[in-house]
Scaffold this motif. Structure first.
Motif, PDB file in Angstrom:
ATOM      1  N   ILE A 309       0.839  -1.206   0.000  1.00 50.02           N
ATOM      2  CA  ILE A 309       0.000   0.000   0.000  1.00 50.02           C
ATOM      3  C   ILE A 309       0.869   1.250   0.000  1.00 50.02           C
ATOM      4  O   ILE A 309       0.631   2.205  -0.746  1.00 50.02           O
ATOM      5  CB  ILE A 309      -0.956  -0.014   1.203  1.00 50.02           C
ATOM      6  CG1 ILE A 309      -2.028  -1.097   1.016  1.00 50.02           C
ATOM      7  CG2 ILE A 309      -1.611   1.359   1.382  1.00 50.02           C
ATOM      8  CD1 ILE A 309      -2.939  -1.267   2.208  1.00 50.02           C
ATOM      9  N   VAL A 310       1.918   1.260   0.852  1.00 54.23           N
ATOM     10  CA  VAL A 310       2.811   2.411   0.907  1.00 54.23           C
ATOM     11  C   VAL A 310       3.529   2.602  -0.426  1.00 54.23           C
ATOM     12  O   VAL A 310       3.667   3.721  -0.933  1.00 54.23           O
ATOM     13  CB  VAL A 310       3.831   2.269   2.050  1.00 54.23           C
ATOM     14  CG1 VAL A 310       4.833   3.427   2.044  1.00 54.23           C
ATOM     15  CG2 VAL A 310       3.111   2.204   3.385  1.00 54.23           C
ATOM     16  N   ALA A 311       3.999   1.481  -1.022  1.00 53.37           N
ATOM     17  CA  ALA A 311       4.657   1.569  -2.324  1.00 53.37           C
ATOM     18  C   ALA A 311       3.707   2.110  -3.383  1.00 53.37           C
ATOM     19  O   ALA A 311       4.083   2.944  -4.223  1.00 53.37           O
ATOM     20  CB  ALA A 311       5.187   0.199  -2.734  1.00 53.37           C
ATOM     21  N   GLY A 312       2.459   1.642  -3.350  1.00 59.08           N
ATOM     22  CA  GLY A 312       1.472   2.124  -4.314  1.00 59.08           C
ATOM     23  C   GLY A 312       1.190   3.601  -4.168  1.00 59.08           C
ATOM     24  O   GLY A 312       1.051   4.329  -5.160  1.00 59.08           O
ATOM     25  N   LEU A 313       1.102   4.085  -2.930  1.00 57.69           N
ATOM     26  CA  LEU A 313       0.887   5.517  -2.707  1.00 57.69           C
ATOM     27  C   LEU A 313       2.058   6.341  -3.249  1.00 57.69           C
ATOM     28  O   LEU A 313       1.872   7.435  -3.797  1.00 57.69           O
ATOM     29  CB  LEU A 313       0.711   5.794  -1.208  1.00 57.69           C
ATOM     30  CG  LEU A 313      -0.600   5.302  -0.584  1.00 57.69           C
ATOM     31  CD1 LEU A 313      -0.569   5.513   0.923  1.00 57.69           C
ATOM     32  CD2 LEU A 313      -1.785   6.033  -1.201  1.00 57.69           C
TER      33      LEU A 313
END
Length: 323
Positions: A309-313
């Motif tokens: 999720i953090v990478a996607g953001l």
């Protein structure tokens, strides 16, 4: 680094950890790409116009997005390898000896309706709260202690034995502890020392009057690694009437505290029947759980999801140029 903080677990399928080899390969590719990019020139002569059209991107966003993606890959690789973790679960086997003081001083009414009646009620409640696999024995604490119920998983019979306890002369705490240790050894599976966890719950108002030295018995319990939890029952103003004379029967908290300390247990005072519920629950928590290994695949899958999720953001932030 983040995965080291989470703690690398043991895995059931270590052969599947080959997937982690992709991580150093991807790191090398990323470093090569950064180096190659820095050597590439910009084919745009008017850099002033380019700067007005495109805002410079923060390098840290790109690095964070890549790092989180790699952490997500590592976490999902551990999840695939079926990691093992430590979890506290109720023990299926243990032996608890409930030693109830039934000396005449336990007839004091400073606890409603009296000390002994309140003790028996709360003892029955505690016995009901224990796991079904626990053996429970009941010992009386008088001048002549007795095992009124050998270690058993039969809760109904055990509670009947508690209910039938009446007052007797004298208090031999040392002999009662010794008898409790014998009851533990005679419990199913209790022949080998340390094979089954055990504890003694001594409910008494103290004031040893008969038998052997209580501290010698406490030393024996400590050597056997059996904690003796003590509950000083009653108040400092308690009294009983014996042969027309009123005698004060304050609990001996000092002796009971020394016994608990010597056996690496806890000592409490319970000035009302309501307090005993919390006391017994604490004893249950102290001896009723153990740490066992258990598969925690879902936990590492959750870690992987969080990193992803953090990478996607980070990727979305770079694509839309926000903030």
């Amino acid at each position: 680094m983040i995965l080291l903080v989470l703690g690398l677990p043991q895995v059931m399928e270590p052969a599947r950890l080959w997937a982690l080899l992709a991580i150093p390969a991807l790191v090398l590719m990323y470093l090569w790409a950064l180096q190659h990019r820095s050597r590439s020139g910009i084919r745009f002569t008017n850099t002033g116009i380019l700067g007005a059209v495109l805002r410079p991107q923060s390098q840290w966003k790109r690095h964070v997005a890549v790092a989180m993606a790699l952490c997500s890959l590592a976490a999902v690789s551990f999840a695939w390898a079926r990691p093992m973790g430590i979890e506290r679960v109720p023990r299926e086997r243990a032996t608890i000896v409930v030693a109830i003081d039934n000396s005449l001083s336990m007839s004091a009414t400073d606890v409603d309706p009296n000390r002994l009646a309140a003790a028996k009620t709360q003892a029955a409640s505690f016995i009901d709260s224990l796991p079904a696999g626990f053996n429970v024995a009941v010992v009386t604490v008088s001048a002549n202690p007795r095992v009124v119920m050998p270690a058993s998983t039969d809760r109904a019979t055990t509670k009947r034995a508690v209910s039938a306890i009446g007052t007797e002369q004298g208090t031999a705490i040392g002999d009662a502890i010794t008898l409790s240790l014998q009851a533990i050894k005679q419990a199913p599976g209790g022949g080998a020392q340390g094979q089954v966890p055990a504890a003694v719950v001594l409910l008494s108002d103290g004031g040893n009057t008969d038998g052997s030295d209580p501290m010698n018995a406490a030393n024996a319990a400590a050597a056997a690694k059996v904690p003796v939890y003590t509950i000083a029952f009653g108040t400092q103003t308690g009294f009983v009437d014996v042969d027309g004379a009123r005698e004060r029967v304050a609990p001996d908290t000092r002796l009971l505290g020394q016994i608990a300390e010597r056996t690496r247990a806890k000592a409490w005072t319970a000035e009302s029947a309501g307090d005993l519920k919390e006391v017994y629950q604490d004893v249950h928590r102290s001896v009723g759980y153990e740490e066992v290994k258990k598969e925690v695949t879902s936990r590492w899958a959750f870690y992987s999801l969080g990193f992803a999720i953090v990478a996607g953001l980070g990727v979305v932030s770079m694509a839309t140029r926000w903030p």
